[in-house]
Design a protein around this motif. Structure first.
Motif, PDB file in Angstrom:
ATOM      1  N   ASN A 160       0.852  -1.174   0.000  1.00 39.94           N
ATOM      2  CA  ASN A 160       0.000   0.000   0.000  1.00 39.94           C
ATOM      3  C   ASN A 160       0.898   1.237   0.000  1.00 39.94           C
ATOM      4  N   PRO A 161       0.883   2.102  -1.014  1.00 41.52           N
ATOM      5  CA  PRO A 161      -0.142   2.160  -2.044  1.00 41.52           C
ATOM      6  C   PRO A 161       0.288   1.629  -3.409  1.00 41.52           C
ATOM      7  N   GLY A 162       1.551   1.248  -3.580  1.00 39.17           N
ATOM      8  CA  GLY A 162       2.090   1.031  -4.916  1.00 39.17           C
ATOM      9  C   GLY A 162       1.685  -0.233  -5.621  1.00 39.17           C
ATOM     10  N   GLY A 163       0.985  -1.150  -4.924  1.00 40.83           N
ATOM     11  CA  GLY A 163       0.550  -2.382  -5.563  1.00 40.83           C
ATOM     12  C   GLY A 163       1.674  -3.365  -5.841  1.00 40.83           C
ATOM     13  N   VAL A 164       2.803  -3.226  -5.132  1.00 40.61           N
ATOM     14  CA  VAL A 164       3.930  -4.138  -5.294  1.00 40.61           C
ATOM     15  C   VAL A 164       3.578  -5.485  -4.679  1.00 40.61           C
ATOM     16  N   VAL A 165       3.829  -6.571  -5.403  1.00 39.17           N
ATOM     17  CA  VAL A 165       3.612  -7.919  -4.895  1.00 39.17           C
ATOM     18  C   VAL A 165       4.970  -8.499  -4.524  1.00 39.17           C
ATOM     19  N   VAL A 166       5.100  -8.960  -3.297  1.00 39.25           N
ATOM     20  CA  VAL A 166       6.377  -9.476  -2.798  1.00 39.25           C
ATOM     21  C   VAL A 166       6.462 -10.975  -3.037  1.00 39.25           C
ATOM     22  N   ALA A 303     -11.519  -2.872  -9.929  1.00 39.85           N
ATOM     23  CA  ALA A 303     -10.165  -2.327 -10.012  1.00 39.85           C
ATOM     24  C   ALA A 303      -9.517  -2.688 -11.343  1.00 39.85           C
ATOM     25  N   ARG A 304      -9.749  -3.912 -11.783  1.00 41.53           N
ATOM     26  CA  ARG A 304      -9.182  -4.323 -13.067  1.00 41.53           C
ATOM     27  C   ARG A 304      -9.745  -3.456 -14.210  1.00 41.53           C
ATOM     28  N   LYS A 305     -11.043  -3.199 -14.195  1.00 44.44           N
ATOM     29  CA  LYS A 305     -11.657  -2.369 -15.237  1.00 44.44           C
ATOM     30  C   LYS A 305     -11.120  -0.938 -15.195  1.00 44.44           C
ATOM     31  N   VAL A 306     -11.021  -0.393 -13.977  1.00 48.76           N
ATOM     32  CA  VAL A 306     -10.539   0.981 -13.833  1.00 48.76           C
ATOM     33  C   VAL A 306      -9.079   1.075 -14.264  1.00 48.76           C
ATOM     34  N   ALA A 307      -8.276   0.095 -13.877  1.00 52.11           N
ATOM     35  CA  ALA A 307      -6.865   0.104 -14.256  1.00 52.11           C
ATOM     36  C   ALA A 307      -6.694   0.018 -15.762  1.00 52.11           C
ATOM     37  N   GLU A 308      -7.495  -0.811 -16.406  1.00 51.48           N
ATOM     38  CA  GLU A 308      -7.424  -0.920 -17.866  1.00 51.48           C
ATOM     39  C   GLU A 308      -7.817   0.401 -18.529  1.00 51.48           C
ATOM     40  N   PHE A 309      -8.851   1.058 -17.992  1.00 53.62           N
ATOM     41  CA  PHE A 309      -9.254   2.361 -18.527  1.00 53.62           C
ATOM     42  C   PHE A 309      -8.119   3.368 -18.397  1.00 53.62           C
ATOM     43  N   LEU A 310      -7.522   3.454 -17.220  1.00 49.20           N
ATOM     44  CA  LEU A 310      -6.458   4.425 -16.984  1.00 49.20           C
ATOM     45  C   LEU A 310      -5.235   4.135 -17.841  1.00 49.20           C
ATOM     46  N   ALA A 311      -4.908   2.847 -17.999  1.00 49.14           N
ATOM     47  CA  ALA A 311      -3.733   2.485 -18.784  1.00 49.14           C
ATOM     48  C   ALA A 311      -3.855   2.957 -20.230  1.00 49.14           C
ATOM     49  N   GLY A 312      -5.074   3.107 -20.716  1.00 49.46           N
ATOM     50  CA  GLY A 312      -5.281   3.553 -22.088  1.00 49.46           C
ATOM     51  C   GLY A 312      -5.580   5.021 -22.224  1.00 49.46           C
ATOM     52  N   HIS A 313      -5.535   5.785 -21.135  1.00 53.53           N
ATOM     53  CA  HIS A 313      -5.901   7.201 -21.189  1.00 53.53           C
ATOM     54  C   HIS A 313      -4.684   8.053 -21.534  1.00 53.53           C
ATOM     55  N   PRO A 314      -4.818   9.004 -22.445  1.00 51.31           N
ATOM     56  CA  PRO A 314      -3.655   9.797 -22.866  1.00 51.31           C
ATOM     57  C   PRO A 314      -3.069  10.695 -21.788  1.00 51.31           C
ATOM     58  N   PHE A 347      -1.567   5.410  -9.861  1.00 52.13           N
ATOM     59  CA  PHE A 347      -1.257   5.768 -11.240  1.00 52.13           C
ATOM     60  C   PHE A 347      -0.666   7.168 -11.242  1.00 52.13           C
ATOM     61  N   GLY A 348       0.075   7.477 -12.283  1.00 55.55           N
ATOM     62  CA  GLY A 348       0.724   8.774 -12.386  1.00 55.55           C
ATOM     63  C   GLY A 348       0.193   9.572 -13.553  1.00 55.55           C
ATOM     64  N   LEU A 349       0.092  10.875 -13.353  1.00 56.22           N
ATOM     65  CA  LEU A 349      -0.420  11.777 -14.385  1.00 56.22           C
ATOM     66  C   LEU A 349       0.724  12.414 -15.165  1.00 56.22           C
ATOM     67  N   ARG A 350       0.520  12.577 -16.444  1.00 56.86           N
ATOM     68  CA  ARG A 350       1.491  13.324 -17.243  1.00 56.86           C
ATOM     69  C   ARG A 350       1.473  14.784 -16.782  1.00 56.86           C
ATOM     70  N   GLY A 351       2.642  15.355 -16.620  1.00 57.38           N
ATOM     71  CA  GLY A 351       2.722  16.738 -16.155  1.00 57.38           C
ATOM     72  C   GLY A 351       3.013  16.855 -14.681  1.00 57.38           C
ATOM     73  N   VAL A 378       1.631  11.046  -8.243  1.00 53.04           N
ATOM     74  CA  VAL A 378       0.909   9.794  -8.016  1.00 53.04           C
ATOM     75  C   VAL A 378      -0.453  10.035  -7.383  1.00 53.04           C
ATOM     76  N   ILE A 379      -1.446   9.312  -7.869  1.00 55.62           N
ATOM     77  CA  ILE A 379      -2.771   9.273  -7.256  1.00 55.62           C
ATOM     78  C   ILE A 379      -3.045   7.843  -6.826  1.00 55.62           C
ATOM     79  N   ARG A 380      -3.523   7.698  -5.620  1.00 59.54           N
ATOM     80  CA  ARG A 380      -3.843   6.376  -5.078  1.00 59.54           C
ATOM     81  C   ARG A 380      -5.341   6.168  -5.163  1.00 59.54           C
ATOM     82  N   LEU A 381      -5.749   5.029  -5.685  1.00 63.37           N
ATOM     83  CA  LEU A 381      -7.160   4.679  -5.773  1.00 63.37           C
ATOM     84  C   LEU A 381      -7.456   3.482  -4.887  1.00 63.37           C
ATOM     85  N   SER A 382      -8.528   3.573  -4.133  1.00 58.86           N
ATOM     86  CA  SER A 382      -9.063   2.422  -3.411  1.00 58.86           C
ATOM     87  C   SER A 382     -10.445   2.168  -3.989  1.00 58.86           C
TER      88      SER A 382
END
Length: 400
Positions: A160-166, A303-314, A347-351, A378-382
């Motif tokens: 938390n928050p980076g989503g790192v899996v150990v 979360a999977r749907k939201v992550a996929e949306f964000l990954a494709g956002h410019p 996730f991180g924003l450009r700029g 960085v923005i953290r989403l729960s």
């Protein structure tokens, strides 16, 4: 411990483990035993209870029937031997380390931790004479950070928050080679997604405030002992496997065996520092755990749907979610979290900072935030139980 060995499925144990109909009335639901004290049959029984010669309740600071059901239930779900509940996740961590450490001792913790844990370990614990060395959460980095004073390794299964899996199995091997336990915070995964004891963890902690309770009503924490660690073998833990002066010279490991650590944490740390869980909070957390398997499915899918949306956002520079095939932790997630990579990610924003919403990480320095995976952009989403399309639409208008 696999579900086959336990004999009952996870969902069944989430509803019934640790509970039984109330004897006097036959009530099906676990009662709220809102009491401080208990009546003894006589002085002999009282003496046996206080001396730990028999099991029972002496004072709610040390144990309570409602809280005991929660402890048994979480231990069952985690595949552990025993558990002790506390007033918060931080309190559970304190119970664990007070039982493990003496002044001058050290432990190694992942850099990728919840900010509150970084502060607790790096600042407040130092005042007690305990030193935390932070390292990258890899077997190699942990091995390099070991010293003769190291008494434990600490990681979050899903950071938390980076989503790192150990890689829990590899880190557990390092700990056991050194004769010390692996402590895993399993809060973000919950035992529905991951059971660290199956991969070598010796102690598991939770903030029950989060997914176990699930409704935002009740603070709490729990410490679970796997029951597999030999506290005597290395000679490094005389407080657990040796005479305890705070309890009449009792050797907890000799007396209680595979739940000796839990009994020491309860009888000394919980007794003397008093961070007891309230019975009402235990009751509400038990109610939450009954639906844990169902509640985890929706946020993980969202979360999977939201992550996929964000990954494709410019406007999005990157997404750190182990459920995405592009994640460097995707393979580890498939191994340790086959039901899903949780519902908290970043996730991180450009700029950079100026392009995003103003964020508050008040407890950490800029360097610590970056190391933990929460830099200025960085923005953290729960992600919760809401309709995924509503979450995506809200994010879309905010990004625009």
């Amino acid at each position: 411990m696999s579900e086959k060995k336990v004999g009952f499925g996870f969902e069944t144990r989430a509803i019934h483990a640790g509970a039984r109909p109330e004897a006097a009335t036959g009530a099906r639901q676990t009662p709220i035993y809102q009491t401080t004290s208990y009546v003894f049959d006589g002085v002999d029984q009282a003496a046996d209870l206080f001396n730990l010669s028999t099991f029972g309740f002496v004072y709610t600071r040390l144990g309570n029937p409602t809280v005991a059901v929660l402890e048994e239930r979480v231990a069952s779900l985690e595949g552990g031997r025993a558990a002790v509940a506390a007033a918060s996740g931080h309190a559970a961590q304190f119970l664990a380390f007070f039982t493990l450490l003496e002044p001058g001792d050290e432990f190694v913790a992942s850099r990728n931790l919840y900010g509150g844990s970084i502060t607790q370990f790096g600042h407040s614990f130092r005042k007690l004479g305990w030193t935390c060395r932070f390292a990258e959460p890899t077997a190699e980095a942990f091995r390099a950070a070991l010293t003769p004073r190291t008494k434990a390794l600490f990681v979050e299964s899903l950071a938390n928050p980076g989503g790192v899996v150990v890689d829990l199995e590899a880190v557990a091997a390092v700990a056991h080679e050194a004769g010390i336990p692996l402590v895993v915070d399993n809060t973000l995964a919950s035992p529905w997604l991951c059971r660290p004891s199956e991969w070598g963890a010796d102690l598991v902690v939770h903030s029950t405030t989060k997914f176990l309770c699930g409704n935002g009503s009740s603070m709490g924490g729990v410490l679970v002992e796997s029951g597999t660690f030999d506290w005597r073998r290395s000679g490094k833990f005389p407080g657990v496997a040796g005479p305890e002066p705070a309890y009449h010279g009792l050797d907890f490991y000799e007396t209680c065996g595979d739940f000796g650590f839990t009994m020491k944490a309860r009888a000394v740390a919980l007794r003397d520092f008093g961070p007891a869980m309230a019975p009402l909070n235990a009751f509400l957390t038990l109610a939450g755990i009954e639906t844990l398997p169902l509640r985890m499915e929706r946020p993980v899918a969202n979360a999977r749907k939201v992550a996929e949306f964000l990954a494709g956002h410019p406007r999005v520079a990157w997404v750190s979610y182990a459920g995405l095939p592009s994640s460097p932790f995707h393979a580890l997630a498939r191994k340790y979290l086959p039901r899903g990579a949780g519902s908290v990610f970043t996730f991180g924003l450009r700029g950079g900072y100026d392009a995003g919403v103003k964020l508050a990480h008040r407890q950490l320095t800029d360097e610590q935030r970056t190391a933990a995976g929460a830099g200025p952009e960085v923005i953290r989403l729960s992600v919760g139980l809401e309709t995924a399309e509503d979450l995506i639409r809200d994010l879309e208008q905010a990004l625009a």
